[in-house]
Design a protein around this motif. Structure first.
Motif, PDB file in Angstrom:
ATOM      1  N   ASP A 321       0.928  -1.346   0.038  1.00  0.00           N
ATOM      2  CA  ASP A 321      -0.040  -0.027   0.022  1.00  0.00           C
ATOM      3  C   ASP A 321       0.779   1.305  -0.077  1.00  0.00           C
ATOM      4  OD1 ASP A 321      -2.557  -0.807  -0.065  1.00  0.00           O
ATOM      5  OD2 ASP A 321      -2.951  -1.022   1.950  1.00  0.00           O
ATOM      6  N   GLN A 322       0.346   2.212  -0.799  1.00  0.00           N
ATOM      7  CA  GLN A 322       1.059   3.738  -0.715  1.00  0.00           C
ATOM      8  C   GLN A 322       0.087   4.582  -0.327  1.00  0.00           C
ATOM      9  OE1 GLN A 322       2.173   5.247  -4.508  1.00  0.00           O
ATOM     10  NE2 GLN A 322       3.036   6.967  -3.890  1.00  0.00           N
ATOM     11  N   ASP A 323       0.416   5.354   0.702  1.00  0.00           N
ATOM     12  CA  ASP A 323      -0.578   6.463   1.217  1.00  0.00           C
ATOM     13  C   ASP A 323      -0.816   7.474   0.253  1.00  0.00           C
ATOM     14  OD1 ASP A 323      -2.207   8.152   2.769  1.00  0.00           O
ATOM     15  OD2 ASP A 323      -0.597   8.345   4.253  1.00  0.00           O
ATOM     16  N   LEU A 324      -2.267   7.270  -0.484  1.00  0.00           N
ATOM     17  CA  LEU A 324      -2.382   8.264  -1.606  1.00  0.00           C
ATOM     18  C   LEU A 324      -3.128   9.501  -0.969  1.00  0.00           C
ATOM     19  CD1 LEU A 324      -4.489   5.605  -3.704  1.00  0.00           C
ATOM     20  CD2 LEU A 324      -1.984   6.657  -4.065  1.00  0.00           C
ATOM     21  N   PHE A 328      -2.723  14.134   7.897  1.00  0.00           N
ATOM     22  CA  PHE A 328      -2.961  13.985   9.447  1.00  0.00           C
ATOM     23  C   PHE A 328      -3.799  12.983   9.550  1.00  0.00           C
ATOM     24  CE2 PHE A 328      -5.816  17.216   8.159  1.00  0.00           C
ATOM     25  CZ  PHE A 328      -6.908  17.024   8.860  1.00  0.00           C
ATOM     26  N   TRP A 329      -4.665  12.769   8.779  1.00  0.00           N
ATOM     27  CA  TRP A 329      -5.626  11.480   9.172  1.00  0.00           C
ATOM     28  C   TRP A 329      -5.012  10.365   8.915  1.00  0.00           C
ATOM     29  CZ3 TRP A 329     -10.573  11.589  11.182  1.00  0.00           C
ATOM     30  CH2 TRP A 329     -11.289  12.989  10.912  1.00  0.00           C
ATOM     31  N   THR A 330      -4.098  10.022   8.132  1.00  0.00           N
ATOM     32  CA  THR A 330      -3.244   8.748   7.814  1.00  0.00           C
ATOM     33  C   THR A 330      -2.206   8.659   8.567  1.00  0.00           C
ATOM     34  OG1 THR A 330      -2.414   9.789   5.823  1.00  0.00           O
ATOM     35  CG2 THR A 330      -4.597   9.012   5.558  1.00  0.00           C
ATOM     36  N   GLU A 331      -1.641   9.426   9.155  1.00  0.00           N
ATOM     37  CA  GLU A 331      -0.457   9.533   9.814  1.00  0.00           C
ATOM     38  C   GLU A 331      -0.058   8.410  10.666  1.00  0.00           C
ATOM     39  OE1 GLU A 331       2.937  12.050  12.802  1.00  0.00           O
ATOM     40  OE2 GLU A 331       0.655  12.661  12.593  1.00  0.00           O
ATOM     41  N   LEU A 332      -0.874   7.993  11.315  1.00  0.00           N
ATOM     42  CA  LEU A 332      -0.861   6.713  12.269  1.00  0.00           C
ATOM     43  C   LEU A 332      -0.460   5.460  11.399  1.00  0.00           C
ATOM     44  CD1 LEU A 332      -3.367   7.149  15.313  1.00  0.00           C
ATOM     45  CD2 LEU A 332      -1.124   7.122  15.330  1.00  0.00           C
ATOM     46  N   SER A 333      -1.447   5.215  10.324  1.00  0.00           N
ATOM     47  CA  SER A 333      -1.158   4.006   9.482  1.00  0.00           C
ATOM     48  C   SER A 333       0.023   4.278   8.770  1.00  0.00           C
ATOM     49  CB  SER A 333      -2.356   3.751   8.671  1.00  0.00           C
ATOM     50  OG  SER A 333      -3.416   3.405   9.515  1.00  0.00           O
ATOM     51  N   ARG A 334       0.389   5.388   8.191  1.00  0.00           N
ATOM     52  CA  ARG A 334       1.720   5.405   7.294  1.00  0.00           C
ATOM     53  C   ARG A 334       2.892   5.328   8.547  1.00  0.00           C
ATOM     54  NH1 ARG A 334       0.402  10.208   6.010  1.00  0.00           N
ATOM     55  NH2 ARG A 334       1.810  11.461   7.176  1.00  0.00           N
ATOM     56  N   ASN A 335       3.092   5.737   9.457  1.00  0.00           N
ATOM     57  CA  ASN A 335       4.189   5.634  10.357  1.00  0.00           C
ATOM     58  C   ASN A 335       4.307   4.201  10.656  1.00  0.00           C
ATOM     59  OD1 ASN A 335       4.375   8.307  10.138  1.00  0.00           O
ATOM     60  ND2 ASN A 335       3.992   8.458  12.386  1.00  0.00           N
ATOM     61  N   LEU A 336       3.101   3.329  10.932  1.00  0.00           N
ATOM     62  CA  LEU A 336       3.160   2.059  11.579  1.00  0.00           C
ATOM     63  C   LEU A 336       3.638   0.995  10.401  1.00  0.00           C
ATOM     64  CD1 LEU A 336       3.063   0.220  13.929  1.00  0.00           C
ATOM     65  CD2 LEU A 336       0.711   0.203  13.748  1.00  0.00           C
ATOM     66  N   ALA A 337       3.024   1.439   9.202  1.00  0.00           N
ATOM     67  CA  ALA A 337       3.450   0.721   7.691  1.00  0.00           C
ATOM     68  C   ALA A 337       4.783   0.658   7.479  1.00  0.00           C
ATOM     69  CB  ALA A 337       2.477   1.326   6.683  1.00  0.00           C
ATOM     70  N   ALA A 338       5.255   1.984   7.808  1.00  0.00           N
ATOM     71  CA  ALA A 338       6.990   2.070   7.368  1.00  0.00           C
ATOM     72  C   ALA A 338       7.868   1.356   8.413  1.00  0.00           C
ATOM     73  CB  ALA A 338       7.341   3.765   7.459  1.00  0.00           C
ATOM     74  N   GLU A 339       7.437   1.280   9.792  1.00  0.00           N
ATOM     75  CA  GLU A 339       8.185   0.431  10.696  1.00  0.00           C
ATOM     76  C   GLU A 339       7.937  -0.968  10.278  1.00  0.00           C
ATOM     77  OE1 GLU A 339       7.426   1.512  14.562  1.00  0.00           O
ATOM     78  OE2 GLU A 339       8.027   3.296  14.490  1.00  0.00           O
ATOM     79  N   LEU A 340       6.839  -1.388   9.841  1.00  0.00           N
ATOM     80  CA  LEU A 340       6.432  -2.906   9.598  1.00  0.00           C
ATOM     81  C   LEU A 340       7.381  -3.154   8.443  1.00  0.00           C
ATOM     82  CD1 LEU A 340       2.936  -3.245  10.602  1.00  0.00           C
ATOM     83  CD2 LEU A 340       4.477  -4.265  11.766  1.00  0.00           C
ATOM     84  N   GLU A 341       7.374  -2.266   7.451  1.00  0.00           N
ATOM     85  CA  GLU A 341       8.046  -2.682   6.087  1.00  0.00           C
ATOM     86  C   GLU A 341       9.481  -2.622   6.447  1.00  0.00           C
ATOM     87  OE1 GLU A 341       8.574  -0.820   1.561  1.00  0.00           O
ATOM     88  OE2 GLU A 341       7.636   0.412   3.339  1.00  0.00           O
ATOM     89  N   ALA A 342      10.047  -1.782   7.518  1.00  0.00           N
ATOM     90  CA  ALA A 342      11.579  -1.827   7.824  1.00  0.00           C
ATOM     91  C   ALA A 342      11.737  -3.253   8.373  1.00  0.00           C
ATOM     92  CB  ALA A 342      11.883  -0.865   8.663  1.00  0.00           C
ATOM     93  N   GLU A 343      10.866  -3.893   9.091  1.00  0.00           N
ATOM     94  CA  GLU A 343      11.083  -5.033   9.728  1.00  0.00           C
ATOM     95  C   GLU A 343      10.741  -6.454   8.803  1.00  0.00           C
ATOM     96  OE1 GLU A 343       8.422  -5.206  13.222  1.00  0.00           O
ATOM     97  OE2 GLU A 343       9.439  -2.968  13.788  1.00  0.00           O
ATOM     98  N   GLY A 344      10.509  -6.066   7.539  1.00  0.00           N
ATOM     99  CA  GLY A 344      10.130  -7.135   6.684  1.00  0.00           C
ATOM    100  C   GLY A 344       8.512  -7.739   6.872  1.00  0.00           C
ATOM    101  N   TRP A 345       7.683  -6.715   7.249  1.00  0.00           N
ATOM    102  CA  TRP A 345       6.243  -7.164   7.549  1.00  0.00           C
ATOM    103  C   TRP A 345       6.042  -8.580   8.204  1.00  0.00           C
ATOM    104  CZ3 TRP A 345       2.473  -3.811   6.908  1.00  0.00           C
ATOM    105  CH2 TRP A 345       2.639  -2.886   6.146  1.00  0.00           C
ATOM    106  N   PRO A 346       6.727  -8.392   9.332  1.00  0.00           N
ATOM    107  CA  PRO A 346       6.357  -9.692  10.173  1.00  0.00           C
ATOM    108  C   PRO A 346       5.036  -9.970  10.338  1.00  0.00           C
ATOM    109  CG  PRO A 346       7.008  -7.998  11.598  1.00  0.00           C
ATOM    110  CD  PRO A 346       7.098  -7.494  10.094  1.00  0.00           C
ATOM    111  N   GLU A 347       4.532 -11.371  10.689  1.00  0.00           N
ATOM    112  CA  GLU A 347       3.298 -11.710  11.042  1.00  0.00           C
ATOM    113  C   GLU A 347       2.961 -11.035  12.289  1.00  0.00           C
ATOM    114  OE1 GLU A 347       0.871 -13.370   9.426  1.00  0.00           O
ATOM    115  OE2 GLU A 347       1.752 -13.704   7.548  1.00  0.00           O
ATOM    116  N   VAL A 348       1.699 -10.239  12.546  1.00  0.00           N
ATOM    117  CA  VAL A 348       1.401  -9.763  13.870  1.00  0.00           C
ATOM    118  C   VAL A 348       0.096 -10.208  13.950  1.00  0.00           C
ATOM    119  CG1 VAL A 348       3.211  -7.962  13.961  1.00  0.00           C
ATOM    120  CG2 VAL A 348       0.951  -7.498  12.932  1.00  0.00           C
ATOM    121  N   THR A 349      -0.397 -10.545  15.120  1.00  0.00           N
ATOM    122  CA  THR A 349      -1.848 -10.785  15.433  1.00  0.00           C
ATOM    123  C   THR A 349      -2.690  -9.454  15.541  1.00  0.00           C
ATOM    124  OG1 THR A 349      -1.545 -10.427  17.597  1.00  0.00           O
ATOM    125  CG2 THR A 349      -1.116 -12.766  16.713  1.00  0.00           C
ATOM    126  N   PRO A 350      -3.808  -9.321  15.491  1.00  0.00           N
ATOM    127  CA  PRO A 350      -4.792  -8.212  15.404  1.00  0.00           C
ATOM    128  C   PRO A 350      -4.217  -7.426  16.810  1.00  0.00           C
ATOM    129  CG  PRO A 350      -6.133  -9.853  14.367  1.00  0.00           C
ATOM    130  CD  PRO A 350      -4.809 -10.737  14.926  1.00  0.00           C
TER     131      PRO A 350
END
Length: 620
Positions: A321-324, A328-350
């Motif tokens: 996903d790219q943040d289109l 400020f509405w999308t910042e939380l998800s954008r920041n968290l996605a960047a961290e998960l991507e840097a970790e190689g998108w590990p499996e995380v439970t909900p």
């Protein structure tokens, strides 16, 4: 704006338990025992200011006595889209009925200086591809949105039968003729086969219940009834030059206030802002629309952008996903996605994902608090303007000039969070912390009946279904619907808004899809010759059970939030038997999510048997 993750403090710099306790303390000192009753409906000498229309003269007309297929109660976006979807379904005998003088809803009434949409306009404005329209910038101006509403209404011939400056006073189902008998304040007697309740969220202004409110001798108005004759200027050119010798106070620090405050601070001789709870106010980045970007767009681009925004604001970004939308509405998800991507998108439970999102929430809020102190020069003012709550406890906002306004010598912030609000109005001004401040003008940016009791929200005295059943009584302990759009005992009546169904980040598209479903049912009923259609009690109960079995419980989050219209000013949401009060802002959203809900409705329509609905063929 480059769509990169924002720079937020690392988690190690924030004492989350201590911050959580600070949030609780800030919430508790704002809690009031009167809940929604701290706001009053305009009465007596104030009533004419809100029942009337400062934007367009009310013309006299004879009362109507008529029969129609569909009455649409509302002419804002939800009512406009009801008309659009009825036209597309081939249903043409309908009226929009509204107390405003034109289409537009909230964009008709709200003409305060600086009024803008605080959502991405490329998502918010509906039907952009179909209309061949492109907003001039990311956050569109109120006058341009109003003009766009009128353009849609013109394109789909909604003006043809629209009934403006008309307030519905009662609706009663008449079994003998299988019609809704609708009475209005203009003496109309309208018999409608179907009624669509498209009266919106932001249509009834509310005022703080301040002792002495009727004693004040100066000018006084709500931002939804802005008085440019008093302030000078107009909403397309808000030069408030008549305020140069005036002392002005404004109550409120929500979405409206943060847009109007820079203009009041710029033009008034003295300006006081009365604040109970500060908002988060980020940088706006309101960039003009790039012509090269427009040329690059492919068919279906708006839906793709809306879905992308929904994942960011309401769910989560997925790998790739790219943040289109990128704000400020999308910042939380954008920041968290960047961290998960840097970790190689590990499996995380909900549960793990939500824990990480909560941590990011604390980091983003700390960034926003630090932004305040980097701009506001007076330390005490800066401290009072800092938001202490979770990110979505109040509507997140953005503005380029709000915080800078407090650096003006003629501007004073008065924090009333610990004094139960404003103590009183007097003939000459207001009292806060035991001090009387003399003013010439009091302006209320105190919001609308968003989550208050249903009769206050809808503003209709009587709504009675079969056998005189009042919907206000029937829904007293919670909504009772099928798919959030129809209710047993109220035949041929439909609801657009936040009740019991799919919740989508782009409100206007949620309305559009609800109206598409409603128009389908109306079309099918008419084509089959049915005189009435309503959910069976069994189908309604099954839907309620399914909702609750699949629900995501966010009640703890809501209860922990600072009082606002999101949680009906902190009122308890459950009665002694655990029933959820219907006034809760988001009703009961469908736990599996928006996509699952839309698929459920599509499958229901594809079956073609109107499963769960009872059709009657008696009457006329």
């Amino acid at each position: 704006m480059s769509c990169e993750p924002t720079e937020v403090p690392p988690a190690g710099e924030i004492d989350i338990p201590a911050t959580r306790e600070k949030y609780r303390q800030e919430r508790d000192k704002r809690l009031r025992t009167d809940g929604q009753k701290q706001y009053a409906q305009p009465v007596d000498d104030l009533a004419d200011n809100y029942a009337g229309d400062p934007h367009m003269p009310v013309k006299s007309r004879p009362p109507l006595s008529e029969e129609i297929d569909v009455a649409i109660l509302g002419a804002g976006f939800s009512g406009i889209l009801a008309g659009v979807q009825l036209r597309k379904a081939g249903v043409d005998n309908f009226r929009n009925i509204d107390h405003a003088g034109d289409f537009g809803g909230v964009w008709y009434w709200n003409r305060y200086p600086g009024v803008q949409c605080d959502n991405d306009a490329y998502c918010y404005l509906p039907l952009l591809e179909e209309m061949g329209h492109m907003p001039a910038k990311k956050f569109d101006d109120g006058p341009d949105i109003y003009d766009y509403c009128r353009n849609i209404a013109t394109r789909f011939d909604l003006y043809e039968n629209a009934l403006f400056h008309t307030m519905v006073s009662s609706m009663r189902w008449d079994d003998s003729i299988s019609r809704w008998r609708i009475s209005t304040d203009r003496g109309d007697a309208i018999c409608a086969r179907f009624v669509i309740m498209a009266n919106g969220l932001l249509n009834i202004p509310k005022l703080p219940e301040i002792p002495g409110i009727h004693d004040f001798k100066g000018a006084m108005f709500h931002t939804a009834r802005w008085d440019y004759d008093y302030t000078g200027g107009d909403w397309r050119n808000p030069v408030l030059d008549k305020l140069a010798d005036k002392r002005v106070a404004l109550v409120g620090t929500g979405a409206t206030a943060i847009q109007a405050v820079p203009y009041l601070g710029r033009y008034a001789k003295q300006f006081y802002l009365l604040q109970r709870t500060p908002s988060t106010v980020d940088k706006r980045y309101n960039t003009p629309t790039d012509p090269a970007w427009v040329k690059s767009l492919q068919p279906g681009w708006q839906k793709a952008r809306q879905d992308n925004f929904h994942r960011a604001a309401m769910e989560r970004f997925l790998p790739g996903d790219q943040d289109l939308v990128c704000d400020f509405w999308t910042e939380l998800s954008r920041n968290l996605a960047a961290e998960l991507e840097a970790e190689g998108w590990p499996e995380v439970t909900p549960e793990e994902y939500m824990a990480r999102r909560e941590e990011m929430d604390y980091r983003v809020m700390e960034r926003l608090r630090r932004r305040v102190e980097s701009i506001v020069e007076d330390p005490d003012t800066a401290e009072a303007l800092k938001p202490w709550y979770r990110f979505l406890c109040k509507r997140p906002l953005s503005n380029e000039d709000y915080y800078e306004t407090f650096n003006r010598p003629n501007v004073e912030l008065i924090d009333v969070s610990t004094s139960q609000g404003i103590e009183a109005l007097t003939g000459k001004g207001f009292v806060a912390h035991g001090v009387e401040y003399e003013i010439d003008c009091m302006i209320f940016a105190s919001g609308f009946e968003v989550t208050s009791d249903l009769d206050r929200r809808w503003g209709i005295d009587v709504i009675e279904g079969r056998d005189g059943l009042s919907i206000y009584d029937d829904w007293a302990n919670g909504y009772k619907t099928l798919h959030g759009m129809m209710s047993h005992g109220f035949p041929n009546q439909f609801y657009v808004g936040y009740y019991q169904g799919g919740l989508y980040a782009t409100t206007t598209e949620q309305y559009n899809r609800q109206n598409q479903h409603i128009a389908y049912i109306i079309k099918e009923a008419l084509e089959r010759g049915a005189t009435s259609v309503e959910p069976s009690l069994e189908a309604q109960n099954q839907w309620l059970s399914h909702l609750r079995e699949t629900a995501i419980d966010n009640s703890d989050f809501v209860r922990e939030c600072t009082p606002s219209y999101f949680n009906n000013e902190g009122e308890k949401q459950f009665d002694s038997e655990g029933n959820e009060k219907y006034r809760f802002y988001l009703g009961e959203p469908y736990g599996p999510g928006w996509g699952a809900f839309q698929q459920l409705l599509q499958d229901w329509r594809d079956k073609g048997d109107l499963d769960g609905l009872v059709l009657e063929f008696t009457g006329r």
